[in-house]
Design a protein around this motif. Structure first.
Motif, PDB file in Angstrom:
ATOM      1  N   LEU A 108       0.821  -1.202   0.000  1.00 12.22           N
ATOM      2  CA  LEU A 108       0.000   0.000   0.000  1.00 12.22           C
ATOM      3  C   LEU A 108       0.858   1.255   0.000  1.00 12.22           C
ATOM      4  O   LEU A 108       2.030   1.218   0.380  1.00 12.22           O
ATOM      5  N   GLY A 110       2.464   4.598   1.169  1.00 12.83           N
ATOM      6  CA  GLY A 110       2.858   5.115   2.482  1.00 12.83           C
ATOM      7  C   GLY A 110       3.547   4.103   3.375  1.00 12.83           C
ATOM      8  O   GLY A 110       4.004   4.427   4.473  1.00 12.83           O
ATOM      9  N   THR A 111       3.621   2.864   2.903  1.00 11.08           N
ATOM     10  CA  THR A 111       4.240   1.824   3.739  1.00 11.08           C
ATOM     11  C   THR A 111       5.765   1.908   3.711  1.00 11.08           C
ATOM     12  O   THR A 111       6.432   1.347   4.573  1.00 11.08           O
ATOM     13  N   GLY A 112       6.292   2.585   2.696  1.00 12.33           N
ATOM     14  CA  GLY A 112       7.748   2.679   2.572  1.00 12.33           C
ATOM     15  C   GLY A 112       8.260   1.858   1.405  1.00 12.33           C
ATOM     16  O   GLY A 112       9.429   1.483   1.346  1.00 12.33           O
ATOM     17  N   LYS A 113       7.403   1.618   0.433  1.00 10.35           N
ATOM     18  CA  LYS A 113       7.748   0.755  -0.710  1.00 10.35           C
ATOM     19  C   LYS A 113       8.847   1.373  -1.564  1.00 10.35           C
ATOM     20  O   LYS A 113       9.831   0.699  -1.898  1.00 10.35           O
ATOM     21  N   THR A 114       8.675   2.644  -1.926  1.00  3.97           N
ATOM     22  CA  THR A 114       9.673   3.299  -2.779  1.00  3.97           C
ATOM     23  C   THR A 114      11.014   3.423  -2.042  1.00  3.97           C
ATOM     24  O   THR A 114      12.076   3.159  -2.609  1.00  3.97           O
ATOM     25  N   THR A 115      10.945   3.780  -0.776  1.00  2.00           N
ATOM     26  CA  THR A 115      12.165   3.856   0.023  1.00  2.00           C
ATOM     27  C   THR A 115      12.838   2.488   0.078  1.00  2.00           C
ATOM     28  O   THR A 115      14.053   2.364  -0.082  1.00  2.00           O
ATOM     29  N   LYS A 119      16.545   1.201  -0.852  1.00  2.00           N
ATOM     30  CA  LYS A 119      17.341   0.550   0.200  1.00  2.00           C
ATOM     31  C   LYS A 119      17.869  -0.801  -0.281  1.00  2.00           C
ATOM     32  O   LYS A 119      19.010  -1.164  -0.034  1.00  2.00           O
ATOM     33  N   GLN A 146      10.353  10.765  -6.878  1.00  2.00           N
ATOM     34  CA  GLN A 146      10.968  10.268  -5.630  1.00  2.00           C
ATOM     35  C   GLN A 146      11.980   9.161  -5.933  1.00  2.00           C
ATOM     36  O   GLN A 146      13.085   9.148  -5.391  1.00  2.00           O
ATOM     37  N   LYS A 248       9.589   0.441   9.143  1.00  2.00           N
ATOM     38  CA  LYS A 248       9.300   1.317  10.281  1.00  2.00           C
ATOM     39  C   LYS A 248       9.455   0.608  11.625  1.00  2.00           C
ATOM     40  O   LYS A 248       8.747   0.903  12.579  1.00  2.00           O
ATOM     41  N   ASP A 250      11.885   1.041  13.392  1.00  2.00           N
ATOM     42  CA  ASP A 250      12.595   1.955  14.285  1.00  2.00           C
ATOM     43  C   ASP A 250      11.610   2.643  15.230  1.00  2.00           C
ATOM     44  O   ASP A 250      12.010   3.260  16.206  1.00  2.00           O
ATOM     45  N   GLY A 273      13.033  -2.556   7.659  1.00  2.00           N
ATOM     46  CA  GLY A 273      13.389  -1.152   7.503  1.00  2.00           C
ATOM     47  C   GLY A 273      13.444  -0.522   8.880  1.00  2.00           C
ATOM     48  O   GLY A 273      12.526  -0.690   9.670  1.00  2.00           O
ATOM     49  N   VAL A 274      14.561   0.166   9.156  1.00  2.00           N
ATOM     50  CA  VAL A 274      14.720   0.720  10.502  1.00  2.00           C
ATOM     51  C   VAL A 274      15.006   2.213  10.492  1.00  2.00           C
ATOM     52  O   VAL A 274      15.699   2.722  11.362  1.00  2.00           O
ATOM     53  N   GLY A 275      14.479   2.900   9.482  1.00  2.00           N
ATOM     54  CA  GLY A 275      14.674   4.343   9.440  1.00  2.00           C
ATOM     55  C   GLY A 275      14.382   4.880   8.058  1.00  2.00           C
ATOM     56  O   GLY A 275      14.164   4.124   7.110  1.00  2.00           O
ATOM     57  N   GLU A 276      14.379   6.213   7.964  1.00  2.00           N
ATOM     58  CA  GLU A 276      14.050   6.830   6.674  1.00  2.00           C
ATOM     59  C   GLU A 276      15.218   6.847   5.699  1.00  2.00           C
ATOM     60  O   GLU A 276      15.024   6.955   4.490  1.00  2.00           O
TER      61      GLU A 276
HETATM   62  P1  GDP Z   1       5.425   4.336  -0.477  1.00  2.00           P
HETATM   63  O1  GDP Z   1       4.260   5.223  -0.682  1.00  2.00           O
HETATM   64  O2  GDP Z   1       5.031   2.994   0.045  1.00  2.00           O
HETATM   65  O3  GDP Z   1       6.351   4.237  -1.624  1.00  2.00           O
HETATM   66  O4  GDP Z   1       6.225   4.948   0.772  1.00  2.00           O
HETATM   67  P2  GDP Z   1       7.537   5.844   0.816  1.00  2.00           P
HETATM   68  O5  GDP Z   1       8.731   5.043   0.460  1.00  2.00           O
HETATM   69  O6  GDP Z   1       7.320   7.112   0.094  1.00  2.00           O
HETATM   70  O7  GDP Z   1       7.612   6.110   2.393  1.00  2.00           O
HETATM   71  C1  GDP Z   1       6.567   6.758   3.099  1.00  2.00           C
HETATM   72  C2  GDP Z   1       7.159   7.450   4.313  1.00  2.00           C
HETATM   73  O8  GDP Z   1       7.677   6.497   5.236  1.00  2.00           O
HETATM   74  C3  GDP Z   1       8.329   8.351   3.968  1.00  2.00           C
HETATM   75  O9  GDP Z   1       8.252   9.501   4.760  1.00  2.00           O
HETATM   76  C4  GDP Z   1       9.557   7.524   4.344  1.00  2.00           C
HETATM   77  O10 GDP Z   1      10.666   8.315   4.684  1.00  2.00           O
HETATM   78  C5  GDP Z   1       9.029   6.759   5.531  1.00  2.00           C
HETATM   79  N1  GDP Z   1       9.715   5.466   5.762  1.00  2.00           N
HETATM   80  C6  GDP Z   1       9.949   4.474   4.875  1.00  2.00           C
HETATM   81  N2  GDP Z   1      10.577   3.440   5.475  1.00  2.00           N
HETATM   82  C7  GDP Z   1      10.751   3.786   6.778  1.00  2.00           C
HETATM   83  C8  GDP Z   1      11.336   3.149   7.924  1.00  2.00           C
HETATM   84  O11 GDP Z   1      11.826   2.012   7.896  1.00  2.00           O
HETATM   85  N3  GDP Z   1      11.308   3.859   9.098  1.00  2.00           N
HETATM   86  C9  GDP Z   1      10.763   5.107   9.181  1.00  2.00           C
HETATM   87  N4  GDP Z   1      10.778   5.710  10.360  1.00  2.00           N
HETATM   88  N5  GDP Z   1      10.196   5.723   8.133  1.00  2.00           N
HETATM   89  C10 GDP Z   1      10.194   5.087   6.952  1.00  2.00           C
END
Ligand code: GDP
Length: 295
Positions: A108, A110-115, A119, A146, A248, A250, A273-276
């Motif tokens: 979904l 916002g879950t951190g997929k792109t990040t 990574k 992004q 997330k 962290d 994932g343990v941080g941004e």
């Molecule tokens: P996507 O919509 O699933 O692609 O999500 P994004 O990669 O854009 O991440 C959504 C938000 O979650 C961003 O603000 C990221 O910096 C944050 N984020 C992603 N992974 C982590 C993580 O492991 N820890 C923390 N604290 N934030 C994270």
């Protein structure tokens, strides 16, 4: 915030002084504590029920070990069961016999997929595996930007065809490009929605059929707790995942989602994932997570 399970069990086991064996009669209160601890750690209710039933069976069948107090023995059974359910050891990312290895990221928004996509690329580079990132989220121009920004940051190429192209076609061409360029692993970032949505699932299924990935990784936000269970079930039933990345961690979550994801899909969590920051990715270790879930 949470008491350690050992402390919680102390009261339950007080009644046991003078008894040296786990029995049907004396185990109930301890099982209730395990149940409570897991629910507080945000493990899905059905997963908790199955887990507790399994622990009960193992505890009742356990041999008495001389010199080991039954409460200690019980805690070890709970811990070992957690580790067993979560898969015992770390399972690394697949590597195809002939490159490129194709990884499809799902989850979904916002879950951190792109990040996590970036990574993972950085993680693979440390293993001398080259990567190509593919941007298929044509619905949100910001998502493509992004990925491009992240790619620049870690010096990894990004394949994209803008927002007018068809996501399935972008994925197909991205894989072809990786093959042409002799890239080791192609990681396809896909569109996420705020909620599960039929169009999103259809598109993912089509991309999967077209590129035949070696890995389909579901990205799960550990903070979503209970919801991780139904999310996993839906994605696994519909798309078929080969693993997950739990993000997330962290935060202050106890990480019960890890247990739900594994028990429901039967597929391993491969990374956390343990941080941004792009460096904030670690391999998943079941024993560490077991200790965290137990508090
Ligand atoms: P996507 O919509 O699933 O692609 O999500 P994004 O990669 O854009 O991440 C959504 C938000 O979650 C961003 O603000 C990221 O910096 C944050 N984020 C992603 N992974 C982590 C993580 O492991 N820890 C923390 N604290 N934030 C994270």
């Amino acid at each position: 915030m949470f008491e350690a399970l050992a402390d919680r069990l102390e009261g339950a086991w007080k009644k046991l002084r003078g008894q040296d064996k786990i029995s049907e009669a004396n185990i109930q209160e301890a099982l209730r504590e395990v149940r409570r601890a897991l629910l507080e750690a945000d493990v899905n209710l059905q997963v908790v029920k199955d887990f507790v039933a399994e622990v009960q069976e193992k505890a009742l069948g356990a041999e008495v070990i001389s010199g080991v107090r039954p409460d200690q023995q019980f805690i070890k059974i709970v811990h070992d069961q957690l580790v067993e359910v979560m898969g015992e050891t770390n399972v690394p990312l697949a590597e195809a016999e002939s490159a490129p290895t194709i990884v499809l990221m799902a989850g979904l928004q916002g879950t951190g997929k792109t990040t996590a996509t970036a990574k993972l690329a950085l993680h693979l580079r440390k293993q001398n595996r080259s990567t190509l990132l593919v941007a298929t989220d044509v619905y949100r121009p910001a998502a493509i930007d992004q990925l491009i920004t992240l790619g620049k940051q870690i010096n990894v190429p990004v394949f994209e065809l803008g927002t007018d192209a068809n996501p399935v076609e972008i994925a197909r061409q991205g894989v072809a490009k990786a093959r042409e360029d002799g890239i080791n692993t192609v990681i396809i970032d896909t569109a996420g929605r705020l909620q599960i949505d039929e169009d999103m699932m259809d598109e993912l299924a089509q991309i999967k059929d077209t590129v035949q990935p070696h890995e389909v990784l579901l990205v799960v936000d550990a903070m979503t707790g209970q919801e991780a269970a139904s999310l996993t079930r839906t994605f696994h039933d519909r798309i078929g995942i080969t693993g997950a990345i739990l993000t997330k961690l962290d935060g202050d979550t106890r990480g019960g989602a890890a247990l739900s994801v594994r028990q429901i899909s039967g597929q391993p969590i491969k990374f956390v994932g343990v941080g941004e920051k792009v460096e904030a990715l670690q391999p998943f270790y079941p024993d560490r997570m077991a200790s965290r879930i137990l508090g």
